[in-house]
Design a protein around this motif. Sequence first.
Motif, PDB file in Angstrom:
ATOM      1  N   LYS A 180       0.843  -1.190   0.000  1.00 46.60           N
ATOM      2  CA  LYS A 180       0.000   0.000   0.000  1.00 46.60           C
ATOM      3  C   LYS A 180       0.881   1.244   0.000  1.00 46.60           C
ATOM      4  N   VAL A 181       0.618   2.153  -0.927  1.00 45.00           N
ATOM      5  CA  VAL A 181       1.356   3.408  -1.006  1.00 45.00           C
ATOM      6  C   VAL A 181       0.667   4.401  -0.065  1.00 45.00           C
ATOM      7  N   GLU A 182       1.315   4.693   1.045  1.00 42.08           N
ATOM      8  CA  GLU A 182       0.720   5.587   2.031  1.00 42.08           C
ATOM      9  C   GLU A 182       0.954   7.051   1.696  1.00 42.08           C
ATOM     10  N   LYS A 183       2.062   7.339   1.013  1.00 42.97           N
ATOM     11  CA  LYS A 183       2.347   8.721   0.630  1.00 42.97           C
ATOM     12  C   LYS A 183       3.172   8.713  -0.648  1.00 42.97           C
ATOM     13  N   PHE A 184       2.841   9.632  -1.537  1.00 44.65           N
ATOM     14  CA  PHE A 184       3.567   9.716  -2.803  1.00 44.65           C
ATOM     15  C   PHE A 184       3.878  11.171  -3.101  1.00 44.65           C
ATOM     16  N   LEU A 185       5.144  11.448  -3.393  1.00 41.71           N
ATOM     17  CA  LEU A 185       5.602  12.796  -3.709  1.00 41.71           C
ATOM     18  C   LEU A 185       6.187  12.793  -5.117  1.00 41.71           C
ATOM     19  N   PRO A 186       5.550  13.471  -6.084  1.00 40.19           N
ATOM     20  CA  PRO A 186       6.089  13.468  -7.458  1.00 40.19           C
ATOM     21  C   PRO A 186       7.486  14.061  -7.570  1.00 40.19           C
ATOM     22  N   PHE A 223      11.318  21.822 -14.532  1.00 43.79           N
ATOM     23  CA  PHE A 223      12.657  21.400 -14.895  1.00 43.79           C
ATOM     24  C   PHE A 223      13.483  20.919 -13.704  1.00 43.79           C
ATOM     25  N   ASN A 224      12.931  20.977 -12.498  1.00 43.95           N
ATOM     26  CA  ASN A 224      13.647  20.480 -11.330  1.00 43.95           C
ATOM     27  C   ASN A 224      13.811  18.962 -11.443  1.00 43.95           C
ATOM     28  N   PRO A 225      15.042  18.440 -11.403  1.00 49.20           N
ATOM     29  CA  PRO A 225      15.246  17.003 -11.608  1.00 49.20           C
ATOM     30  C   PRO A 225      14.978  16.136 -10.385  1.00 49.20           C
ATOM     31  N   ALA A 226      14.433  16.716  -9.324  1.00 46.78           N
ATOM     32  CA  ALA A 226      14.189  15.940  -8.108  1.00 46.78           C
ATOM     33  C   ALA A 226      13.300  14.737  -8.423  1.00 46.78           C
ATOM     34  N   PRO A 227      13.695  13.528  -7.984  1.00 44.88           N
ATOM     35  CA  PRO A 227      12.921  12.320  -8.309  1.00 44.88           C
ATOM     36  C   PRO A 227      11.693  12.178  -7.421  1.00 44.88           C
ATOM     37  N   ALA A 228      10.820  11.282  -7.817  1.00 45.32           N
ATOM     38  CA  ALA A 228       9.642  10.969  -7.009  1.00 45.32           C
ATOM     39  C   ALA A 228      10.044  10.094  -5.832  1.00 45.32           C
ATOM     40  N   ALA A 229       9.206  10.084  -4.810  1.00 43.05           N
ATOM     41  CA  ALA A 229       9.429   9.247  -3.634  1.00 43.05           C
ATOM     42  C   ALA A 229       8.092   8.711  -3.164  1.00 43.05           C
ATOM     43  N   GLN A 239      11.228  15.264   1.815  1.00 43.22           N
ATOM     44  CA  GLN A 239      10.478  16.493   1.989  1.00 43.22           C
ATOM     45  C   GLN A 239       9.928  16.929   0.633  1.00 43.22           C
ATOM     46  N   PRO A 240       8.655  17.278   0.569  1.00 45.06           N
ATOM     47  CA  PRO A 240       8.086  17.700  -0.719  1.00 45.06           C
ATOM     48  C   PRO A 240       8.676  19.024  -1.195  1.00 45.06           C
ATOM     49  N   LEU A 241       8.635  19.223  -2.505  1.00 47.55           N
ATOM     50  CA  LEU A 241       9.103  20.470  -3.116  1.00 47.55           C
ATOM     51  C   LEU A 241       7.927  21.133  -3.818  1.00 47.55           C
ATOM     52  N   PRO A 242       7.047  21.786  -3.048  1.00 50.74           N
ATOM     53  CA  PRO A 242       5.838  22.347  -3.675  1.00 50.74           C
ATOM     54  C   PRO A 242       6.136  23.459  -4.667  1.00 50.74           C
ATOM     55  N   ALA A 250      10.633  15.277  -4.805  1.00 46.21           N
ATOM     56  CA  ALA A 250      10.951  15.308  -3.375  1.00 46.21           C
ATOM     57  C   ALA A 250      12.452  15.449  -3.172  1.00 46.21           C
ATOM     58  N   LYS A 251      12.809  16.012  -2.019  1.00 42.21           N
ATOM     59  CA  LYS A 251      14.191  16.138  -1.608  1.00 42.21           C
ATOM     60  C   LYS A 251      14.443  15.091  -0.527  1.00 42.21           C
ATOM     61  N   ALA A 252      15.513  14.302  -0.705  1.00 39.50           N
ATOM     62  CA  ALA A 252      15.758  13.177   0.194  1.00 39.50           C
ATOM     63  C   ALA A 252      16.884  13.476   1.163  1.00 39.50           C
ATOM     64  N   GLU A 253      16.698  13.065   2.412  1.00 43.57           N
ATOM     65  CA  GLU A 253      17.736  13.113   3.431  1.00 43.57           C
ATOM     66  C   GLU A 253      17.862  11.707   4.002  1.00 43.57           C
ATOM     67  N   PRO A 254      18.885  10.936   3.564  1.00 43.78           N
ATOM     68  CA  PRO A 254      18.981   9.538   4.008  1.00 43.78           C
ATOM     69  C   PRO A 254      19.533   9.408   5.430  1.00 43.78           C
TER      70      PRO A 254
END
Length: 790
Positions: A369-375, A637-643, A629-632, A377-381
């Motif tokens: 189940k996908v609980e949250k989807f961000l087209p 053209f922002n290359p940030a990937p989905a999460a 974190q979402p990038l609203p 996003a900025k990732a902090e591992p």
Amino acid sequence: MLADGAERWFWATFFFFLLLPPFWILFFRFGWVFAFFRSVQVGIINLCLIGLGSILGVLFHQEDPSFPIPRGGVERLADWEEPSFPSPWPVESRIAYRNFLDFRSAHAFSGWHMASAVGLRGWIGLPPGTADLDAMVAERVGILDQRLPELHERFGEEFAVALRTKSETGLRARERNREIRELESLHNDFWWSLFVWSSRFDLIRVYRSEWFAAFWAILFFGVLSNTFRGGWRRLLRPAKWGFVLTHTGILMVVVGGFHGRLTEMRGILELHVDESRGYFQQWDGREAFFKDPSADGLDTSFLVRLDAFRADYHDVLEVLYLKQKAEGGGKFEFPLDRQPRARVFEGLERSYDWGIDSSGARVPFFKVKVEKFLPQAKAEPTLTPVAWDDPSGIPLAWLAWEGESGLEEQVEVLPGRLGDPGTSHAESGTRIRYRLVEGAEQAKSLLASLPIRRIGVLAGFGEDGRQVSLDAAPGAVGDFFADGRPFKVRIVSGRPDVELVPDGAGGRREVVQSVPIDMAPLRNPGIRIEVKSPSGELADRWVLEDEFQNEGVRFPELKLNFHWDLWSAPARSKLTIFRYRDESTWIGEQGSPESLRELQAGELVALGRSSEFSLREAMGPTKVDLDFQPLPSADFFNPAPAAAIVRVETPNQDQVITLSAEPGSPFQESQFRYVGPDGEDRWVVLVLREDRDELPIEWRSQLSILRPTSEGEVERSSVGQIRVNDYMKWRGFRFFQSNARPNDATYSGIGVVYDPGIPMVLTGLWLVMLGTFGVFLVRPLLTRKHRGVQ
């Protein structure tokens, strides 16, 4: 003009007397000419002829307008089997043959459907009924039905039903295509004769033919003569304004179309981000500068710069069930043409591996189940070391690249799972990968084993319809099937940075690269192959990893895919970094076990003469948690990937994981093991990725127009964005999005059209619309008589 001596005077006298009657009529009986063009009967007949020509343009396959057949090309092609015919074929013969193949395929397709619809299959040499087809489909689907219960239990009823329907449809389509190809070969002489006569009468180029242009010329002079019928003063009356607008619009459409036909240029501009160019490649292979052809001097020239580009694909979640291979690694448990996947959205739920639980209820043993989807996003591992044998752990190493100046250029994360191919340093021709081993003995064993001699893997379909593959290396030969027919494929060459440009004959030719293949960047990998059909016909083709970017090719029914093998492909050196169980780090060169030595963190390793890298840190199995974190406010053209935050439920665990769609990221997938309803161990991998097997949802380029100044500099004159059907215009040129390369995020293929007749045609259409609106709607409303008023 071509005659010599006294013969030239003969032809001059002949043409003089030939042209004398029409010129006499034009000058001495102009009223007759005027009466002819303004005649209603002539206008109606001419419109009927235009309509008939348009119908013929649909019934007969038209030649490619970007690659028209040169004069004499068809006649010369008729001698292609003669010993004196040049080899390789001349350009005009290749263009003619390419158009003939398209013509034959289109008319065989049309003939098959017509004969099948009216019951005349036997007349054209095909079986009269479909009994054999039905029997074949039933046999093949019967084989699939034996596995459907297992697929139904694993992936659910919806997937099983869709797979059966798709398989049956595909089998029937394959048989239909086989019959159409058979029809092409069976009546090849007829298709050739039809093509030759269609070329002679311009039936394959109706809309660009002289006789069709003559019909439009008659229409032009007919409209013009009727516009001024009765004198020009009457046109000044308001009652005639709609009439004038309509006729003026028709005249502008005809003149604009003729002007565009004489001056248009079409082609493609291929750029990478931050690259500028002042010319583009026309489809006939010639280069054309961005300059108004009628202007002189550099003040009208300009450059086009690609400021930004991005292609947005559907994000999908793949569920891959694997089986352990004896030699290590995994293979698909179900060898399907397309593994199960679903487009991701928040709230997506999928259930797999159905069975009976301890309570006797039928339940899924694996739920997602996908609980949250961000087209975007900025990732902090966050990284947490786990046990050496924990399957959820990912070995990670950090490499810092340094250039000639000694300054750090970039830091790269290098995952060390079994299937990871490593990374490439093009400047030095080095490949580097990271692996976990028990100790020195296992490390030396891996260094001693040489990789498969190949540059990649070419995949297609076998005789039974299942996918088969060939290790792609120059000279390798394999058999692939399409529509039930075998094709022999030979690998000619390949590169990781293929650049193709129009060859002027409707195909594409390779731009010869000066960089050796072992030092070339991984930008647009592909291979050149030679295809031999069952009838012995040969064709060259380029197969790129960007499968959907394939241009029109010979034998389009033969579907092939290619994947570049980064580790096995040629390289100057191949290094493997090892992490021992005792937490020490070692490095060695592939093929040289004695080169194994310990590597300290921060130690510089030379790559060639001018580059080096250092190992920042090496970790064993690591659990990766990503805080996205979402990038609203991010633009397109922002290359940030989905999460996506995904909840996974199995009989023995309930886990929440975070996945990233960034290509090559170690966080792109997550592995799970559980015991299925049959008591067998399951190995399943979840992968979040962009579906680059399909065309993008949308792709855009941001362009700038740069104009040279008198001081020798350039200034930015205009900025705009383009999409597939959204143009940017400048100085008569139109730019639109044409193509992309999934493996090269900086590349943009930009279509270019120079057609100065388009504005006139569009203006004419607007005038026709306004004029007819005024004549048939506005004027009747203003001039009608009310009932009872005399």
